[in-house]
Design a protein around this motif. Structure first.
Motif, PDB file in Angstrom:
ATOM      1  N   ALA A 354       0.829  -1.212   0.000  1.00  0.00           N
ATOM      2  CA  ALA A 354       0.000   0.000   0.000  1.00  0.00           C
ATOM      3  C   ALA A 354       0.866   1.266   0.000  1.00  0.00           C
ATOM      4  CB  ALA A 354      -0.933  -0.008   1.207  1.00  0.00           C
ATOM      5  N   ILE A 355       1.937   1.263   0.809  1.00  0.00           N
ATOM      6  CA  ILE A 355       2.810   2.444   0.886  1.00  0.00           C
ATOM      7  C   ILE A 355       3.562   2.651  -0.422  1.00  0.00           C
ATOM      8  CG2 ILE A 355       4.867   3.405   1.998  1.00  0.00           C
ATOM      9  CD1 ILE A 355       3.912   2.125   4.606  1.00  0.00           C
ATOM     10  N   ILE A 356       4.119   1.572  -0.954  1.00  0.00           N
ATOM     11  CA  ILE A 356       4.889   1.680  -2.184  1.00  0.00           C
ATOM     12  C   ILE A 356       4.012   2.179  -3.331  1.00  0.00           C
ATOM     13  CG2 ILE A 356       5.952   0.271  -4.013  1.00  0.00           C
ATOM     14  CD1 ILE A 356       7.388  -1.281  -1.825  1.00  0.00           C
ATOM     15  N   LYS A 357       2.745   1.748  -3.341  1.00  0.00           N
ATOM     16  CA  LYS A 357       1.883   2.049  -4.485  1.00  0.00           C
ATOM     17  C   LYS A 357       0.953   3.241  -4.261  1.00  0.00           C
ATOM     18  CE  LYS A 357       2.117  -2.675  -6.222  1.00  0.00           C
ATOM     19  NZ  LYS A 357       1.390  -3.877  -6.676  1.00  0.00           N
ATOM     20  N   GLU A 358       1.113   3.941  -3.130  1.00  0.00           N
ATOM     21  CA  GLU A 358       0.172   5.028  -2.845  1.00  0.00           C
ATOM     22  C   GLU A 358       0.287   6.196  -3.824  1.00  0.00           C
ATOM     23  OE1 GLU A 358       0.929   6.217   1.143  1.00  0.00           O
ATOM     24  OE2 GLU A 358       2.981   6.911   0.774  1.00  0.00           O
ATOM     25  N   ASP A 359       1.441   6.378  -4.441  1.00  0.00           N
ATOM     26  CA  ASP A 359       1.627   7.481  -5.394  1.00  0.00           C
ATOM     27  C   ASP A 359       1.593   6.999  -6.847  1.00  0.00           C
ATOM     28  OD1 ASP A 359       1.968   9.327  -3.302  1.00  0.00           O
ATOM     29  OD2 ASP A 359       4.096   8.822  -3.128  1.00  0.00           O
ATOM     30  N   TYR A 360       1.185   5.763  -7.052  1.00  0.00           N
ATOM     31  CA  TYR A 360       1.175   5.223  -8.412  1.00  0.00           C
ATOM     32  C   TYR A 360       0.060   5.854  -9.252  1.00  0.00           C
ATOM     33  CZ  TYR A 360       4.480   1.451  -7.344  1.00  0.00           C
ATOM     34  OH  TYR A 360       5.591   0.725  -7.017  1.00  0.00           O
ATOM     35  N   LYS A 361       0.277   5.907 -10.550  1.00  0.00           N
ATOM     36  CA  LYS A 361      -0.710   6.447 -11.480  1.00  0.00           C
ATOM     37  C   LYS A 361      -1.407   5.306 -12.210  1.00  0.00           C
ATOM     38  CE  LYS A 361       1.635  10.808 -12.553  1.00  0.00           C
ATOM     39  NZ  LYS A 361       2.098  11.690 -13.639  1.00  0.00           N
ATOM     40  N   GLU A 362      -2.728   5.346 -12.228  1.00  0.00           N
ATOM     41  CA  GLU A 362      -3.476   4.339 -12.984  1.00  0.00           C
ATOM     42  C   GLU A 362      -3.573   4.790 -14.436  1.00  0.00           C
ATOM     43  OE1 GLU A 362      -6.962   1.509 -11.806  1.00  0.00           O
ATOM     44  OE2 GLU A 362      -7.819   3.452 -12.371  1.00  0.00           O
ATOM     45  N   VAL A 363      -3.109   3.942 -15.331  1.00  0.00           N
ATOM     46  CA  VAL A 363      -3.094   4.292 -16.755  1.00  0.00           C
ATOM     47  C   VAL A 363      -3.565   3.104 -17.588  1.00  0.00           C
ATOM     48  CG1 VAL A 363      -1.185   5.929 -16.496  1.00  0.00           C
ATOM     49  CG2 VAL A 363      -0.686   3.537 -17.040  1.00  0.00           C
ATOM     50  N   THR A 364      -3.933   3.424 -18.820  1.00  0.00           N
ATOM     51  CA  THR A 364      -4.186   2.397 -19.816  1.00  0.00           C
ATOM     52  C   THR A 364      -3.034   2.440 -20.814  1.00  0.00           C
ATOM     53  OG1 THR A 364      -6.576   2.569 -19.595  1.00  0.00           O
ATOM     54  CG2 THR A 364      -5.742   1.611 -21.635  1.00  0.00           C
ATOM     55  N   MET A 365      -2.489   1.271 -21.125  1.00  0.00           N
ATOM     56  CA  MET A 365      -1.345   1.193 -22.031  1.00  0.00           C
ATOM     57  C   MET A 365      -1.682   0.316 -23.232  1.00  0.00           C
ATOM     58  SD  MET A 365       1.655   0.607 -19.166  1.00  0.00           S
ATOM     59  CE  MET A 365       3.003   0.628 -20.342  1.00  0.00           C
ATOM     60  N   ARG A 366      -1.170   0.701 -24.382  1.00  0.00           N
ATOM     61  CA  ARG A 366      -1.322  -0.101 -25.598  1.00  0.00           C
ATOM     62  C   ARG A 366       0.050  -0.656 -25.949  1.00  0.00           C
ATOM     63  NH1 ARG A 366      -0.835   0.585 -31.237  1.00  0.00           N
ATOM     64  NH2 ARG A 366      -2.361  -0.631 -32.443  1.00  0.00           N
ATOM     65  N   LEU A 367       0.161  -1.984 -25.951  1.00  0.00           N
ATOM     66  CA  LEU A 367       1.436  -2.632 -26.212  1.00  0.00           C
ATOM     67  C   LEU A 367       1.285  -3.614 -27.364  1.00  0.00           C
ATOM     68  CD1 LEU A 367       2.127  -3.171 -22.485  1.00  0.00           C
ATOM     69  CD2 LEU A 367       3.800  -2.086 -23.961  1.00  0.00           C
ATOM     70  N   ALA A 368       2.202  -3.545 -28.319  1.00  0.00           N
ATOM     71  CA  ALA A 368       2.196  -4.499 -29.432  1.00  0.00           C
ATOM     72  C   ALA A 368       2.569  -5.882 -28.907  1.00  0.00           C
ATOM     73  CB  ALA A 368       3.182  -4.038 -30.504  1.00  0.00           C
ATOM     74  N   PHE A 369       2.120  -6.906 -29.609  1.00  0.00           N
ATOM     75  CA  PHE A 369       2.427  -8.275 -29.178  1.00  0.00           C
ATOM     76  C   PHE A 369       3.937  -8.514 -29.116  1.00  0.00           C
ATOM     77  CE2 PHE A 369      -1.904  -9.212 -31.116  1.00  0.00           C
ATOM     78  CZ  PHE A 369      -2.526  -9.253 -29.880  1.00  0.00           C
ATOM     79  N   LYS A 370       4.687  -7.793 -29.968  1.00  0.00           N
ATOM     80  CA  LYS A 370       6.149  -7.952 -29.960  1.00  0.00           C
ATOM     81  C   LYS A 370       6.782  -7.359 -28.690  1.00  0.00           C
ATOM     82  CE  LYS A 370       6.946  -3.741 -32.692  1.00  0.00           C
ATOM     83  NZ  LYS A 370       7.595  -2.955 -31.633  1.00  0.00           N
ATOM     84  N   ASP A 371       5.986  -6.598 -27.910  1.00  0.00           N
ATOM     85  CA  ASP A 371       6.478  -6.009 -26.664  1.00  0.00           C
ATOM     86  C   ASP A 371       6.196  -6.899 -25.452  1.00  0.00           C
ATOM     87  OD1 ASP A 371       7.379  -3.622 -27.908  1.00  0.00           O
ATOM     88  OD2 ASP A 371       5.334  -2.851 -27.940  1.00  0.00           O
TER      89      ASP A 371
END
Length: 414
Positions: A354-371
């Motif tokens: 909880a502490i480590i992730k309290e400042d995390y940003k929720e995002v949506t990412m688009r990644l190619a299958f090669k990634d």
């Protein structure tokens, strides 16, 4: 077992706490404090450290109690050590020498042995004149152990050359450790360092986290003794979410840790600067708990760690009575646990996440299958949710640290 008198000047209100600690240090050397001697004194005697009247009192106590050793709770000069031994006709060891002796007993790795030897030689070099008589005494014991023992019989130049050689060897080890630490810092996996007073339960906490998370990592040495280990252990642990973090267990602290010892181990301790979170472990059952806290905070200040996120972990609550346990309440930066209680350790792991992730940003990412390699890396550190696919890529939802947000910003969908 050596029988000792422990002596201290009453510097402040913590005198008895320091003597308790000194007794524990003696026990770690398989010796016993038979008599405590305290003295209120503003000016130290340059010849004997203590006053002549106190010296005569200690002579009487030595004869009456069959004493082998005098331990002074401060750092003596070589001349003071020699003069006291000549007057008392027993071995005299100061606090610094006692701690160095314990480290010499505990050092197992090549690097730890080099670090201890460097601290011993650096401490003893300016005391050669006063310690020649000390080294000639038969019987060995406290203050004479470790790789530095034979070298003190050589001249100053040879010792200085040996110090320089050891420093060069440690510099090479430091370069290797820095490279590993930098790579770890550049990775997606959070890094948590466990610090605290010696024997407060750091290694037991790490082992409990390893076992509970079923990460498959090897457990570390954990013994009920001061400075059970001098090396840093690094292990991979799993959060409940399935993502991972790295935890390191460092050498324990003690009040007024000798300056030369801190300098020798500074390379090891400097790994703490890479931590995303520091767990400051405290033995809540110890009556000198506040001295432990103060000691650790002082070391953190000296290492420049006060700007780090810190979770104070009060360990060994199982040793408290029920009334005191019931009054303990976790806070934002504080948690109460017993490392032997699985529910408590799980609570700790969840708190770390909880502490480590309290400042995390929720995002949506688009990644190619090669990634796919990026996906694999993200899954080790985060709970990754795949939301949809198209012909050439996948979309995921994830909470990223600021560091990883900057790293993978090009994949984030606006």
């Amino acid at each position: 077992m050596e029988r000792a008198i422990i002596y201290t000047i009453e510097f402040d209100s913590k005198t008895d706490e320091y003597l308790d600690e000194l007794e524990a240090l003696l026990e770690a050397c398989d010796a016993e404090a038979i008599v405590r001697v305290k003295q209120s004194k503003d000016v130290l005697n340059p010849r004997y450290y203590m006053g002549k009247g106190k010296l005569d009192e200690i002579k009487t106590l030595i004869e009456a109690n069959d004493i082998d050793l005098l331990v002074v709770n401060d750092e003596l000069s070589g001349v003071q050590t020699r003069n006291l031994e000549d007057e008392l006709d027993i071995k005299v060891v100061d606090r610094t020498n006692l701690i160095l002796d314990i480290f010499a007993l505990r050092a197992e790795t090549v690097e730890a042995k080099l670090q201890v030897e460097l601290a011993q030689l650096s401490y003893r070099l300016p005391r050669l004149v006063g310690m020649n008589n000390y080294l000639s005494r038969e019987g060995g014991g406290i203050g004479t152990r470790g790789p530095g023992e034979q070298k003190l019989e050589t001249d100053r130049r040879h010792i200085q050359e040996q110090i320089d050689r050891i420093k060069n060897k440690l510099k090479e080890a430091q370069k290797s450790r820095d490279n590993i630490s930098k790579k770890r810092n550049e990775s997606d996996v959070p890094y948590v360092s466990i610090i605290g007073y010696t024997n407060c339960g750091k290694s037991t906490i790490l082992n409990s986290m390893i076992r509970l998370s079923e990460s498959g990592a090897k457990e570390v040495l954990a013994k009920d003794m001061l400075f059970a280990t001098l090396q840093t252990f690094v292990r991979q642990i799993k959060f409940s979410s399935g993502s991972e973090f790295i935890a390191s267990d460092t050498v324990g602290f003690v009040s007024n840790l000798p300056t030369k010892l801190v300098e020798a181990f500074k390379g090891t301790l400097e790994e703490l600067k890479y931590a995303d979170l520091i767990l400051h472990v405290v033995d809540i059952s110890d009556e000198n708990m506040h001295l432990q806290i103060e000691t650790t905070l002082d070391l953190m200040k000296s290492l420049g760690l006060m700007d780090k996120k810190v979770l104070r972990v009060y360990n060994k609550v199982d040793k408290l009575d029920e009334h005191r346990r019931s009054s303990l309440k976790d806070a934002e930066d504080t948690i109460y646990i017993s490392a032997k209680n699985d529910d408590d350790v799980k609570k700790l792991i969840d708190k770390i996440e909880a502490i480590i992730k309290e400042d995390y940003k929720e995002v949506t990412m688009r990644l190619a299958f090669k990634d796919s390699a990026i996906i694999d890396r993200l899954k080790k550190s985060y709970a990754v949710e795949v939301t949809k696919y198209d012909e050439a890529s996948m979309y995921i939802k994830v909470k990223l640290s600021q560091k990883d947000y900057n790293k993978y910003k090009e994949y984030v969908c606006e």
